[in-house]
Design a protein around this motif. Structure first.
Motif, short mmCIF file in Angstrom:
data_model
loop_
_atom_site.label_atom_id
_atom_site.label_comp_id
_atom_site.label_asym_id
_atom_site.label_seq_id
_atom_site.Cartn_x
_atom_site.Cartn_y
_atom_site.Cartn_z
N TYR A 95 -93.63 -77.94 85.44
CA TYR A 95 -94.29 -78.57 84.51
C TYR A 95 -95.57 -79.06 84.52
O TYR A 95 -96.20 -79.30 85.81
CB TYR A 95 -93.42 -79.89 84.29
CG TYR A 95 -91.72 -79.64 84.06
CD1 TYR A 95 -91.23 -79.27 83.05
CD2 TYR A 95 -90.99 -79.66 85.43
CE1 TYR A 95 -90.00 -79.01 82.75
CE2 TYR A 95 -89.63 -79.51 85.08
CZ TYR A 95 -89.18 -79.20 83.95
OH TYR A 95 -87.81 -78.75 83.68
N ASN A 96 -96.41 -78.67 83.64
CA ASN A 96 -97.64 -79.17 83.55
C ASN A 96 -98.17 -80.35 82.87
O ASN A 96 -97.45 -80.59 81.56
CB ASN A 96 -98.62 -78.10 82.91
CG ASN A 96 -100.09 -78.26 82.82
OD1 ASN A 96 -100.71 -79.01 83.50
ND2 ASN A 96 -100.58 -77.85 81.61
N LEU A 97 -98.79 -81.54 83.37
CA LEU A 97 -99.18 -82.55 82.39
C LEU A 97 -100.34 -82.38 81.86
O LEU A 97 -101.57 -82.26 82.04
CB LEU A 97 -99.48 -83.78 83.68
CG LEU A 97 -100.08 -85.03 82.95
CD1 LEU A 97 -99.08 -85.82 82.11
CD2 LEU A 97 -100.13 -86.22 84.30
N VAL A 98 -100.03 -82.02 80.47
CA VAL A 98 -101.08 -81.90 79.53
C VAL A 98 -102.09 -83.11 79.37
O VAL A 98 -101.32 -84.24 79.12
CB VAL A 98 -100.43 -81.54 78.12
CG1 VAL A 98 -101.53 -81.52 76.84
CG2 VAL A 98 -99.80 -80.19 78.35
N GLY A 99 -103.13 -82.88 79.35
CA GLY A 99 -104.21 -84.25 79.31
C GLY A 99 -104.47 -84.64 80.67
O GLY A 99 -105.51 -85.32 80.91
N GLY A 100 -104.03 -83.99 81.78
CA GLY A 100 -104.25 -84.46 83.04
C GLY A 100 -103.87 -85.75 83.74
O GLY A 100 -102.89 -86.57 82.81
N ILE A 101 -104.40 -86.43 84.70
CA ILE A 101 -103.98 -87.52 85.20
C ILE A 101 -103.91 -88.73 84.39
O ILE A 101 -103.28 -89.55 84.57
CB ILE A 101 -104.80 -87.83 86.72
CG1 ILE A 101 -104.15 -88.71 87.59
CG2 ILE A 101 -106.36 -87.77 86.39
CD1 ILE A 101 -104.55 -88.84 88.96
N GLY A 102 -104.91 -88.61 83.60
CA GLY A 102 -105.43 -89.76 82.53
C GLY A 102 -104.06 -89.81 81.58
O GLY A 102 -104.02 -90.96 81.12
#
Length: 108
Positions: A95-102
């Motif tokens: 799974y990829n966190l869209v928008g990144g760590i923020g």
């Protein structure tokens, strides 16, 4: 062709969905694919660092357990999206966190 390069993949999740899926998975592994320097400047609790820019990235992902679920993030979601594609080709569930760590929700 351009559409296929930028289309959303089934493993792309927004912050809330990513966190919920991560917390509900019995076999979750959180991976920060940013550089070691970015990782050291601050990451999510419990995250492992496997930098996609490292020459050893391919070797490291080939040793990951197939029965685990991998939750990937970077600064913006681009590098982790690319890492997820590479890992899925190896049969890994990612799974990829869209928008990144923020995009990681900090409140319950």
């Amino acid at each position: 062709m351009v559409n296929s390069l930028f289309s959303k993949n089934q493993y792309d999740l927004d912050g809330a969905a990513f966190k919920q899926q991560f917390e509900s998975s019995k076999n979750a592994v959180l991976i920060d694919v940013r550089t070691p320097e970015e990782f050291q400047s601050g990451t999510l609790a419990g995250a492992k660092n496997i930098a996609i820019t490292s020459a050893a990235f391919q070797t490291k992902i080939q040793t990951l357990a197939v029965e685990k679920e991998y939750f990937l993030f970077c600064r913006s979601g681009n590098r982790s999206g690319n890492a997820a594609k590479l890992m899925e080709k190896l049969g890994l569930k990612c799974y990829n966190l869209v928008g990144g760590i923020g995009a990681w929700p900090h409140k319950k």
